[in-house]
Write a protein that holds these residues in place. Structure first.
Motif: not given
Length: 357
Positions: A83, A86, A95, A118, A184, A188
């Motif tokens: 996370s 991201i 993003i 996302v 995710l 990435a």
């Protein structure tokens, strides 16, 4: 998500305890002995490590003790690293959390492609089906766990296990799910142009000099890595973890670290060194089930006072981990274990209450 595979921290050394204030030495040692705890514990308060100690064995057959240099599987604490990656990409304008999967993975073929954002993946509200169906150790022993006991590339994990039909409406239901973080991880990679391992090293591990942390692979021997053990349901005996390809936990749970390295990461993350203030606030804003973006955030009480805490646990078979942070008092408890003997949710909360006296 089954407790047996909750992929989802403890660092301690067979070292001396450093008493800065009045660390809960006696309580921790007593609890560890009474519950056969094996692993390492680190407590920081006011910028100082007030407790560091290790218990038990990193390798039982060779009688090798856990120590401050022992590396542990940190299971789902990996999700907090994912996370963070991201949100770093968000800070760079690469993003948008409210764009769908298809925006960043144009070849993704699942129903979620144009329906799941996302942000929903980060919050575990995507509606994707979970693929960890093992309910207990006995069924895993009897039937195997092919998701993890057969080799899979990250692309195969995405297409075979994280692209199924939606089971709930996106955004409506919290469902802890490794599939979300597999997606995710691939986002990435695609956005950064790096493999997950390269992204972790270039963006987090190397800048923070976290040289005792990385991604596990079945074909790579990691020096000083603790072996992991779980209790069988049928006999109650401690036994080595079932064989598995650790890389199959990928961005959801494939990392290893030490308590010291995790403390460096926690201090950088919560100290505003890895994310913008806005991204950090987004991470720490609880959604359904009090889950933020990669960790739980909630109010707790210690000695009749209220505190806001961030908690990132992890568990895969005998590997257990806890990163527990009191957000407004610079107090952190990290526990990394290599057996399932102790309920670390209970242990870390008890340590937290002792520390906040």
């Amino acid at each position: 998500m089954s407790r047996f595979l909750w992929a989802a921290a403890l660092w301690l050394a067979s070292t001396t305890t450093q008493a800065v204030a009045a660390p809960p030495d006696e309580f921790i040692a007593s609890y560890a002995r009474e519950h056969d705890f094996s692993g390492s514990i680190l407590v920081q308060q006011d910028g100082k490590a007030i407790y560091t100690r290790s218990f038990g064995l990193a390798n039982i057959p060779f009688d090798q003790p856990n120590s401050s240099r022992t590396r542990y599987k940190i299971a789902s604490i990996t999700k907090l690293f994912t996370s963070t990656l991201i949100l770093q990409l968000r800070d760079e304008g690469k993003i948008d959390l409210d764009q769908t999967i298809a925006r960043y993975l144009p070849d993704y073929t699942g129903e979620a492609a144009d329906k799941v954002t996302v942000r929903q993946l980060l919050h575990h509200t995507s509606g994707l089906p979970g693929y960890d169906q093992v309910k207990d150790a006995q069924s895993a022993i009897r039937e195997g766990i092919p998701v993890y006991q057969l080799p899979h590339s990250s692309d195969e994990l995405l297409s075979r296990y994280a692209s199924g039909p939606l089971v709930t409406k996106p955004g409506s239901t919290f469902e802890y799910n490794n599939a979300d973080y597999v997606v995710l991880g691939k986002i990435a990679e695609h956005v950064s142009g790096l493999s997950l391992e390269q992204a972790l090293r270039q963006r987090i591990l190397d800048p923070l000099q976290m040289h005792d942390s990385g991604l596990l692979r079945q074909d790579v021997i990691v020096a000083r890595l603790a072996d992991t053990y779980f209790h069988r349901d049928d006999s109650g005996k401690l036994t080595p973890d079932l064989p598995a390809y650790p890389e199959n936990w990928y961005a959801a749970g494939a990392m290893y670290s030490t308590p010291g390295n995790l403390l460096v990461f926690a201090n950088a993350l919560f100290g505003g060194k890895l994310l913008s203030a806005q991204s950090q606030a987004l991470m720490l804003e609880p959604g359904l089930d009090d889950y933020g973006l990669g960790l739980w955030v909630y109010e707790t009480k210690a000695n009749n006072r209220g505190y806001r805490v961030a908690k990132r646990p992890g568990r895969i078979m005998g590997a257990q981990a806890q990163l527990y942070r009191f957000l407004h008092s610079d107090t952190t408890v990290i526990i990394l274990a290599n057996t399932d003997a102790v309920d670390l949710d209970e242990f870390v909360a008890k340590i937290g209450r002792e520390v906040m006296r």
